[in-house]
Design an enzyme around this catalytic site. Structure first.
Site, PDB file in Angstrom:
ATOM      1  N   ASP A   1      49.148  48.835  36.233  1.00 46.94           N
ATOM      2  CA  ASP A   1      47.961  49.176  35.600  1.00 46.94           C
ATOM      3  C   ASP A   1      46.497  48.645  36.022  1.00 46.94           C
ATOM      4  O   ASP A   1      46.562  47.492  35.951  1.00 46.94           O
ATOM      5  CB  ASP A   1      48.192  49.656  34.247  1.00 46.94           C
ATOM      6  CG  ASP A   1      46.856  50.369  33.566  1.00 46.94           C
ATOM      7  OD1 ASP A   1      46.816  51.444  33.906  1.00 46.94           O
ATOM      8  OD2 ASP A   1      45.954  49.521  32.755  1.00 46.94           O
TER       9      ASP A   1
ATOM     10  N   GLU B   1      47.878  49.930  41.086  1.00 43.22           N
ATOM     11  CA  GLU B   1      46.958  51.053  40.982  1.00 43.22           C
ATOM     12  C   GLU B   1      45.601  50.610  41.197  1.00 43.22           C
ATOM     13  O   GLU B   1      45.018  49.822  40.888  1.00 43.22           O
ATOM     14  CB  GLU B   1      46.934  51.478  39.332  1.00 43.22           C
ATOM     15  CG  GLU B   1      46.211  52.785  39.247  1.00 43.22           C
ATOM     16  CD  GLU B   1      45.461  52.938  38.141  1.00 43.22           C
ATOM     17  OE1 GLU B   1      45.037  54.060  37.719  1.00 43.22           O
ATOM     18  OE2 GLU B   1      44.755  51.769  37.715  1.00 43.22           O
TER      19      GLU B   1
END
Ligand code: LM2
Ligand code: CA
Length: 523
Positions: free
Chosen positions: A245, A276
């Site tokens: 993330d 990400e």
């Protein structure tokens, strides 16, 4: 050994591909440097990195529901992996914010970690462990969404019952010294607000707060080792890799330093590492620039897929014909470094993507992605929502209840028969190259993958009959979108599709429909 962290990573003198064109001495010297200095997520430490096949992203399904799906659906359908929501203990809101905030336990609580025990909205540590082992027994590896850029930015209590304040999370423990803070020191964030004000500014993107979330000083060795310890605990449970993330906000150097400390997976591989990185940033902030540190999420591809498949009544954005070129040729990251998907939990809410709300067109896009050969394709299954903050189905305490595909509350895309058919097709064609591409120039395309499979897609509103080359041997085939081979016929009473002795097929593809043939389903 001293090492300038700003220097380019040392690589073997011949790059990453081995040739016989170097002397033995150069090989020996190269290997010495290689092992001493590099261990990134592209297998450069000499060990193979886990590379997922087709995966399902079971967004915020609780652990016992994921386990059940692995056994009953994902494994049997040929899904080779499952991505699960962030499993760490997180923010548990006890009151609403202000303004239009009406959801006490929005889905995004899990993106605000409080500590790294596995007590979460999705279940307990014991349920997590059982899920990983059940899924692995079903042939489905588990990939975890790892929130390691930041800690929570709001509230004061967690699902695990821990108390904290901004910059002080005693259960880890992290203290103020472990964070980037507003200021002028080398580890500080120099923006006037302490938040990211300019998403093209490298300093701010790495060291300032994203959305007011307490930004970990990820270049600090003590922080790196605590993050690695968390990820290694997950690997110890049998996890095969991570969706990282907010990786764009950690930066390549810190990501590499954390990755180097990770153990090998239960399969003896280096963990998968899917970063990400939203597109749009220049230079070192681009998704391309993160492929040196691992794989990346195919977020620019999400928009290209949307634009090819989505046509509005008054504004025709694109057409399937554009998909003749998709991948590095259309400006995307390389296939072997990309986790590809039609949508994820962010893009289904922010307008970047097709979503379950697009119905058959959404399914068609997923079927096409599975056929395309681009990236490691991932099918998203989440929950239905009417407002973007909606909680997944939960009890009054925010604990997520068992997923049920009969209620309309969970999207269950991975169970759709057309998707399941194309997962099998995807696995059967393997790495065979695309060939025999056909398009009507508008919303019908067809292609083969080598001589193993052929598929056609119609995103138009009326049926289309095409006569095209399939690359397949002559014979009768079951359309895997609707049936399978069973003895000498096709299941579901589906009529076989005939390919003539020259490999030509004449078939009608329905509106928002597809036809998929492969030699495993040849009669
Ligand atoms: C991500 N990738 O980089 C996730 O994919 C995305 O879903 C996360 O945002 C984000 N980064 C942080 O991990 C979600 C959600 C946000 C939410 C955050 C944190 O999209 O709306 O922010 O999780 O829970 C919420 C509030 C926001 C507030 C923030 C901090 O919506 O207004 O910012 O919490 O309190 C002041
Ligand atoms: Ca950061």
């Amino acid at each position: 050994m001293d090492r300038d962290l700003n220097a380019p990573r040392l690589r073997p003198p011949w790059g990453t591909r081995r040739t016989a064109m170097v002397t033995v001495a150069a090989v020996a010297a190269g290997f010495a440097l290689w092992f001493a200095t590099s261990a990134d997520a592209n297998g450069d430490d000499g060990h193979r990195t886990d590379a997922p096949g087709v995966t399902a992203n079971m967004f915020e399904w609780n652990w016992s529901s994921v386990a059940r799906e692995c056994t009953n659906h994902l494994g049997p359908a040929g899904f080779r992996g499952v991505q699960v929501a962030p499993p760490a203990d997180s923010l548990k809101r006890t009151s609403l914010g202000n303004g239009s905030d009406t959801v006490l336990h929005p889905w995004w609580e899990v993106y605000q970690p409080v500590d790294y025990t596995l007590t979460s909205r999705m279940g307990t540590a014991a349920q997590f462990a059982a899920m990983v082992s059940t899924c692995r027994q079903a042939g489905v590896k588990v990939y975890v969404d790892a929130v390691i850029n930041h800690m929570t930015g709001q509230g004061n209590t967690s699902y695990g019952g821990q108390s904290y304040t901004h910059f002080s999370y005693p259960a880890v423990p992290y203290t103020a010294a472990d964070f980037h803070q507003k200021g002028t020191g080398p580890n500080d964030c120099s923006s006037s607000s302490g938040g990211i004000e300019d998403f093209n500014n490298v300093h701010q993107v790495f060291k300032c707060e994203l959305l007011g979330l307490a930004d970990l000083n990820t270049s600090d060795p003590g922080v790196q080792s605590r993050l690695a310890a968390y990820l290694n605990t997950l690997i110890g449970y049998g996890v095969s890799g991570f969706r990282v993330d907010a990786a764009k906000h950690i930066g390549q150097a810190d990501l590499d330093a954390i990755y180097r400390q990770l153990h090998r997976t239960k399969d003896g591989l280096r963990p998968y590492w899917a970063l990400e990185v939203f597109g749009g940033g220049p230079g070192i902030l681009s998704p391309q620039a993160f492929t040196t540190s691992g794989s990346v999420l195919g977020l620019d591809g999400v928009k290209q897929i949307r634009d090819a498949f989505k046509s509005y009544p008054d504004q025709h954005i694109g057409s399937l014909a554009t998909l003749q070129v998709f991948g590095s040729g259309s400006g995307l990251t390389p296939s072997d470094r990309t986790l590809s998907f039609v949508t994820n939990h962010d893009t289904e809410r922010n307008g970047d993507a097709l979503s379950y709300k697009d119905g058959s067109r959404y399914l068609l896009a997923n079927e096409w992605l599975l056929a395309s050969g681009y990236g490691s394709p991932q099918v998203f299954s989440g929950f239905t929502f009417s407002s973007p903050d909606d909680s997944p189905p939960s009890d009054a305490n925010g604990i997520i209840t068992d997923a049920d595909c009969g209620t309309g509350r969970w999207t269950c895309t991975h169970r759709n028969p057309g998707i399941v058919g194309m997962v099998g097709w995807h696995n059967y064609v393997g790495k065979a190259q695309r060939a025999n591409f056909y398009t009507d120039g508008d919303n019908v395309i067809a292609f083969s993958r080598g001589n193993r499979g052929w598929a056609a897609f119609n995103n138009g509103t009326s049926p289309k009959t095409i006569t095209v080359q399939t690359g397949l041997p002559g014979g009768d085939y079951c359309n895997v979108l609707a049936s399978q081979r069973s003895g000498s016929g096709c299941t579901n009473g589906a009529p076989p599709v005939h390919v003539d002795s020259h490999g030509l097929v004449t078939t009608t593809v329905g509106p928002s429909g597809a036809v998929g043939l492969d030699r495993a389903n040849k009669l």
